[in-house]
Write a protein that holds these residues in place. Sequence first.
Motif, mmCIF file in Angstrom:
data_model
loop_
_atom_site.group_PDB
_atom_site.id
_atom_site.type_symbol
_atom_site.label_atom_id
_atom_site.label_comp_id
_atom_site.label_asym_id
_atom_site.label_seq_id
_atom_site.Cartn_x
_atom_site.Cartn_y
_atom_site.Cartn_z
ATOM 1 N N TRP A 1 33.489 38.849 30.129
ATOM 2 C CA TRP A 1 33.318 40.278 29.852
ATOM 3 C C TRP A 1 34.182 40.979 30.886
ATOM 4 O O TRP A 1 33.735 41.274 31.989
ATOM 5 C CB TRP A 1 31.826 40.624 29.917
ATOM 6 N N HIS A 2 35.419 41.183 30.524
ATOM 7 C CA HIS A 2 36.478 41.545 31.453
ATOM 8 C C HIS A 2 36.261 42.955 32.010
ATOM 9 O O HIS A 2 36.338 43.932 31.258
ATOM 10 C CB HIS A 2 37.815 41.437 30.725
ATOM 11 N N GLY A 3 36.009 43.030 33.314
ATOM 12 C CA GLY A 3 35.830 44.329 33.959
ATOM 13 C C GLY A 3 34.362 44.677 34.177
ATOM 14 O O GLY A 3 34.067 45.606 34.929
ATOM 15 N N ILE B 1 47.549 41.613 38.162
ATOM 16 C CA ILE B 1 46.565 40.828 38.906
ATOM 17 C C ILE B 1 45.165 41.392 38.627
ATOM 18 O O ILE B 1 44.916 42.580 38.805
ATOM 19 C CB ILE B 1 46.865 40.861 40.421
ATOM 20 N N HIS B 2 44.299 40.504 38.187
ATOM 21 C CA HIS B 2 42.934 40.881 37.781
ATOM 22 C C HIS B 2 41.927 40.295 38.765
ATOM 23 O O HIS B 2 42.032 39.128 39.134
ATOM 24 C CB HIS B 2 42.663 40.355 36.364
ATOM 25 N N VAL B 3 40.983 41.125 39.179
ATOM 26 C CA VAL B 3 39.927 40.684 40.080
ATOM 27 C C VAL B 3 38.599 40.704 39.324
ATOM 28 O O VAL B 3 38.259 41.703 38.691
ATOM 29 C CB VAL B 3 39.857 41.622 41.319
ATOM 30 N N HIS B 4 37.888 39.600 39.372
ATOM 31 C CA HIS B 4 36.575 39.531 38.729
ATOM 32 C C HIS B 4 35.493 40.106 39.658
ATOM 33 O O HIS B 4 35.596 40.020 40.885
ATOM 34 C CB HIS B 4 36.214 38.073 38.423
ATOM 35 N N GLY B 5 34.449 40.659 39.062
ATOM 36 C CA GLY B 5 33.242 41.021 39.816
ATOM 37 C C GLY B 5 33.325 42.279 40.656
ATOM 38 O O GLY B 5 32.322 42.714 41.216
ATOM 39 N N VAL C 1 40.415 35.532 40.927
ATOM 40 C CA VAL C 1 41.491 36.513 41.041
ATOM 41 C C VAL C 1 42.717 35.846 40.431
ATOM 42 O O VAL C 1 43.075 34.745 40.842
ATOM 43 C CB VAL C 1 41.782 36.838 42.524
ATOM 44 N N HIS C 2 43.334 36.475 39.453
ATOM 45 C CA HIS C 2 44.467 35.781 38.831
ATOM 46 C C HIS C 2 45.383 36.725 38.091
ATOM 47 O O HIS C 2 45.024 37.862 37.805
ATOM 48 C CB HIS C 2 43.965 34.692 37.862
ATOM 49 N N CYS C 3 46.559 36.203 37.795
ATOM 50 C CA CYS C 3 47.524 36.945 36.996
ATOM 51 C C CYS C 3 47.063 36.903 35.549
ATOM 52 O O CYS C 3 46.712 35.850 35.030
ATOM 53 C CB CYS C 3 48.913 36.319 37.138
ATOM 54 N N HIS C 4 47.066 38.064 34.900
ATOM 55 C CA HIS C 4 46.603 38.095 33.507
ATOM 56 C C HIS C 4 47.730 37.829 32.509
ATOM 57 O O HIS C 4 47.598 38.096 31.313
ATOM 58 C CB HIS C 4 45.894 39.418 33.195
ATOM 59 N N LEU C 5 48.858 37.317 33.006
ATOM 60 C CA LEU C 5 49.845 36.716 32.107
ATOM 61 C C LEU C 5 49.420 35.252 32.028
ATOM 62 O O LEU C 5 49.459 34.531 33.029
ATOM 63 C CB LEU C 5 51.264 36.843 32.653
ATOM 64 N N TRP D 1 36.372 41.977 26.075
ATOM 65 C CA TRP D 1 35.840 40.644 26.337
ATOM 66 C C TRP D 1 36.830 39.648 25.762
ATOM 67 O O TRP D 1 37.606 39.979 24.851
ATOM 68 C CB TRP D 1 34.438 40.458 25.728
ATOM 69 N N HIS D 2 36.847 38.439 26.312
ATOM 70 C CA HIS D 2 37.748 37.418 25.766
ATOM 71 C C HIS D 2 37.315 36.031 26.213
ATOM 72 O O HIS D 2 36.553 35.895 27.179
ATOM 73 C CB HIS D 2 39.203 37.689 26.153
ATOM 74 N N ALA D 3 37.780 35.025 25.502
ATOM 75 C CA ALA D 3 37.511 33.650 25.907
ATOM 76 C C ALA D 3 38.178 33.403 27.251
ATOM 77 O O ALA D 3 39.210 34.007 27.572
ATOM 78 C CB ALA D 3 38.034 32.674 24.854
ATOM 79 N N HIS D 4 37.581 32.534 28.066
ATOM 80 C CA HIS D 4 38.166 32.240 29.373
ATOM 81 C C HIS D 4 38.256 30.738 29.571
ATOM 82 O O HIS D 4 37.867 30.195 30.593
ATOM 83 C CB HIS D 4 37.371 32.909 30.494
ATOM 84 N N TYR D 5 38.757 30.080 28.555
ATOM 85 C CA TYR D 5 38.976 28.636 28.616
ATOM 86 C C TYR D 5 40.349 28.368 28.010
ATOM 87 O O TYR D 5 40.632 28.810 26.888
ATOM 88 C CB TYR D 5 37.894 27.890 27.821
HETATM 89 CU CU1 C2O Z 1 40.488 38.977 31.552
HETATM 90 CU CU2 C2O Z 1 39.862 36.168 34.327
HETATM 91 O O1 C2O Z 1 40.205 37.553 32.898
#
Ligand code: C2O
Length: 552
Positions: free
Chosen positions: A60-62, A455-459, A514-518, A103-107
């Motif tokens: 659940w992105h963001g 660059i995306h940061v979770h949480g 934490v990761h690149c969303h490419l 939201w998106h799959a994360h596998y």
């Molecule tokens: Cu939208 Cu770790 O991702």
Amino acid sequence: QTIRRFQFNVEWKQVTRLCTTKQLLMVNGQYPGPTIAVHEGDNVEIKVKNRIAQNTTLHWHGVRQLRTGWADGPAYVTQCPIRGGQSYTYKFTVTGQRGTLLWHAHYAWQRASVYGAFIIYPRIPYPFSHQIQAEIPIIFGEWWNADPAEVENTMMLTGAGPDSSNAYTINGLPGPLYPCSNQDTFIQTVEYGKTYMLRIINAALADELFFAIAKHTLTVVEVDAVYTKPFATTSIMIAPGQTTTVLMTANQVPDFTGMFVMAARPYLTSVFPFNNSTTIGFLRYKNARTWKGKSPVDPSSLKLPNLPEMEDTAFATKFSDKIKSLASPQHPCNVPKTIDKRVITTISLNIQDCPENKTCLGYKGKSFFASMNNQSFVRPSISILESYYKNLTTSSFSSDFPEKPPNYFDYTGGDPLTQNMNTKFGTKLLVLPYGTNVEIVLQDTSFLNLENHPIHVHGHNFFIVGSGFGNFNKAKDPKRYNLVDPPERNTVAVPSGGWAAIRIKADNPGVWFVHCHLEQHTSWGLATGFIVQNGQGPSQSILPPPQDLPSC
Ligand code: C2O
């Protein structure tokens, strides 16, 4: 408190696009997947049933996931995957956020087709006075004639860049500029004089996009579920993982088609062979005299909106610079004014000598990887959050992510080949005591600067306090930071050949990716993670894992 329950079945379904019929991975037979719409403060429960013969997870992105990292989703970071035939219920509360997310799959590369909108309605009225006629999700994606899993496998085996997708899409539809796609076109009916809220989401795997609607002004009011100071623009730039909510008034007089074209195409890309193409859809004015031709509209009669050119970094930079937090009394901007720690990390593509079992087709016969501070992230085979929480000694990670670049990374000079060698592989995380105000300077390096890295940061959300081109200057740049109304986001497009400084208040105990969303860069290791330790008492501690948490 309301509980909103959803059931998501992950399954294969046959779909045809661009004259190619194939099995596509999706949720509940929908592509894009179902929209999740909840209210601020709701408890959300999404039961995910894996009906395929491979692993899956959903993210659940963001969504901040306060103390509920178990529901965050990245495979092997916060959970073991849901195996074929199994279920897992993601349970979390949506607090302190309102607006558009996804939201998106994360596998692996499953998010190529497994994605949808995640909308949080506010508890108090919107901070703008327009009467909104309708709220419309506009989700960008990519379509592959091939199986994206195979594209990833081939890329990893050859060390080369991935094949590009065959089309960009708006709400799963490529539009009439692609072969066989006249019927697969997104059309939104609008009424003259009314104002619409477009909830724009970039769910593409590999490209930042420009988007515009012919003749119509877009007023940006929110990004990544945080209100912004409203500003008008003719085009937007949106990176994968980002969301942008705009208001649009249907105030134009249409021509004989009754339609206006909306279009999206990439801003910079490193995917070769590059798919230099444009996805379009239509605004159709209700009650206008409409086109009576055979297909919905004759593509040759269309006037495309004026999109910035593919390399228009000036536009992209100006656009990003216009985004500021609303910073009103009701919606304050809580940027940390001081920091406890600054971490500088390079984000780079690397090349490695070819391992013997490979045929390397990457740059100069070598193999591509990607890294942060020359650490190429390796996903462990058990969940990091679980091993951390249970204090497992057979640890899947180490707590020694380097807080400075290991060597020279001068953007303006140096030999890219030597700078980008000797990448180390491992699972190194940063550890932060609860409540740490941390600044992370993301520095793009000189080798293969072809695009921004989102660059995306979770949480956590973060504040983009500064950015620029060239090398970050520790003495000068912090003096020019915006500590008043910087944009608050979960994904930052770090300028190609430049840097961005983000500030985070680490107040969500757990393990965060934490990761690149490419997507290809994540596969190559452009990722890390951080652990936020428990604070004082139960309200600052990770909740216990749910009973049905999958095991590895
Ligand atoms: Cu939208 Cu770790 O991702």
